[in-house]
Design an enzyme around this catalytic site. Sequence first.
Site, mmCIF file in Angstrom:
data_model
loop_
_atom_site.group_PDB
_atom_site.id
_atom_site.type_symbol
_atom_site.label_atom_id
_atom_site.label_comp_id
_atom_site.label_asym_id
_atom_site.label_seq_id
_atom_site.Cartn_x
_atom_site.Cartn_y
_atom_site.Cartn_z
ATOM 1 N N GLN A 117 0.757 -1.292 -0.147
ATOM 2 C CA GLN A 117 -0.162 0.181 -0.106
ATOM 3 C C GLN A 117 0.483 1.518 0.252
ATOM 4 O O GLN A 117 0.420 2.638 -0.149
ATOM 5 C CB GLN A 117 -0.684 -0.049 1.485
ATOM 6 N N ASP A 120 6.294 4.798 -1.773
ATOM 7 C CA ASP A 120 8.168 5.440 -1.400
ATOM 8 C C ASP A 120 8.417 4.784 -2.545
ATOM 9 O O ASP A 120 9.686 4.692 -2.127
ATOM 10 C CB ASP A 120 8.163 5.057 -0.145
ATOM 11 N N HIS A 135 -1.432 1.130 -4.499
ATOM 12 C CA HIS A 135 -2.036 2.446 -4.920
ATOM 13 C C HIS A 135 -0.995 3.602 -5.450
ATOM 14 O O HIS A 135 -0.887 5.072 -5.209
ATOM 15 C CB HIS A 135 -2.038 2.746 -2.947
ATOM 16 N N CYS A 143 -0.565 12.066 -16.206
ATOM 17 C CA CYS A 143 -1.281 13.535 -17.402
ATOM 18 C C CYS A 143 -2.954 12.592 -17.690
ATOM 19 O O CYS A 143 -2.727 11.617 -17.956
ATOM 20 C CB CYS A 143 -0.736 14.114 -18.532
ATOM 21 N N CYS A 194 0.866 19.483 -18.319
ATOM 22 C CA CYS A 194 1.366 17.803 -19.081
ATOM 23 C C CYS A 194 2.157 18.705 -19.994
ATOM 24 O O CYS A 194 1.803 19.416 -20.924
ATOM 25 C CB CYS A 194 0.790 17.435 -19.789
ATOM 26 N N CYS A 197 0.398 17.917 -23.493
ATOM 27 C CA CYS A 197 -0.922 18.067 -24.554
ATOM 28 C C CYS A 197 -1.200 18.965 -23.274
ATOM 29 O O CYS A 197 -2.529 20.126 -23.858
ATOM 30 C CB CYS A 197 -2.148 16.635 -24.254
ATOM 31 N N GLY A 234 2.710 -4.187 9.037
ATOM 32 C CA GLY A 234 2.971 -2.390 9.240
ATOM 33 C C GLY A 234 0.882 -1.433 8.708
ATOM 34 O O GLY A 234 1.654 -0.635 8.357
ATOM 35 N N SER A 235 -0.053 -2.791 8.535
ATOM 36 C CA SER A 235 -1.150 -2.353 8.414
ATOM 37 C C SER A 235 -2.168 -2.097 9.191
ATOM 38 O O SER A 235 -2.118 -3.282 9.459
ATOM 39 C CB SER A 235 -1.328 -2.687 6.515
ATOM 40 N N SER A 236 -3.122 -1.173 9.307
ATOM 41 C CA SER A 236 -3.984 -0.892 9.974
ATOM 42 C C SER A 236 -5.460 -1.476 9.305
ATOM 43 O O SER A 236 -6.285 -2.037 9.702
ATOM 44 C CB SER A 236 -4.160 0.350 10.473
#
Length: 290
Positions: A117, A120, A135, A143, A194, A197, A234-236
């Site tokens: 999740q 980094d 994520h 863009c 961008c 475009c 390390g995730s709730s």
Amino acid sequence: MRMRPTLSWTPTGEPPAAVASLDDVAEVVAAGGVLVLSGAGLSTESGIPDYRGDTGSLNRHTPMTYQEFVDSVDGRQRYWARSHLGWRTIARARPNSGHLAVAELQARGHLGAVLTQNVDGLHQAAGATGVVELHGSLDRVICLGCKRISPREDLDRRLRAANPGFTAETTRINPDGDVDLPAAAVRGFALVDCASCGGVLKPDVVFFGENVPAARVRQCYDLVDAAEAVLVLGSSLTVMSGLRFVRHAAKAGKPVLIINQGRTRGDRHARGRVDMPLGIALTDLARRLT
């Protein structure tokens, strides 16, 4: 339809997961085929704070939502001014002993794919392979018009050139890569569009209130189906984007073990939870399985 942002979770009387030990985790991991699902708690020892918990960033700020970013020029200005500073800290972050232990256990064949999740890139920097960034990642920019993906370094150079007098400083960073800045410091920050475009640029991450791409979700379900067990690090498990895979594994009868400091929303689906700092726990686990 976009998911409603879930910024917090409070236990509602459900019993916590059974207390597990590292011996329990080692027994499952030693058998191999274990899928990892990691969250922000794994990166705190690299200087990137968690969202939740006693010192989590949600105690002091509300993350940018997809709707605000898309609908509000002011919202985008605030996000990019803060993220422009925060990116420097994220880019300098280095894998900690927990990331290194995951990569080591994976190289030995104990762990399989890693669903993270986190945005980094520290799993990959530690040497892990088969990492699915649930994520997205802060080191890419997309863009919203032409969908072109470009490196964050390119945007960083363009923002520096467009804001030569931007001298704001901060000592606090948030897990989503932005920082806390007063409104006066944000005012006047110049956005760039961008280069292909002229469309709106967004970090290639899933904001609160935004859906994880359907193809990525299917890939993750396939990886859960192929795994023998799931190890949450390390995730709730507050947000459904990660919790659904734990539920899916448990429904299929696959053991779920959690290493996390504090209760999680997935406790009732787990065989047990180890309440320990991730760096210590994973380094010890790797040593046991040498």
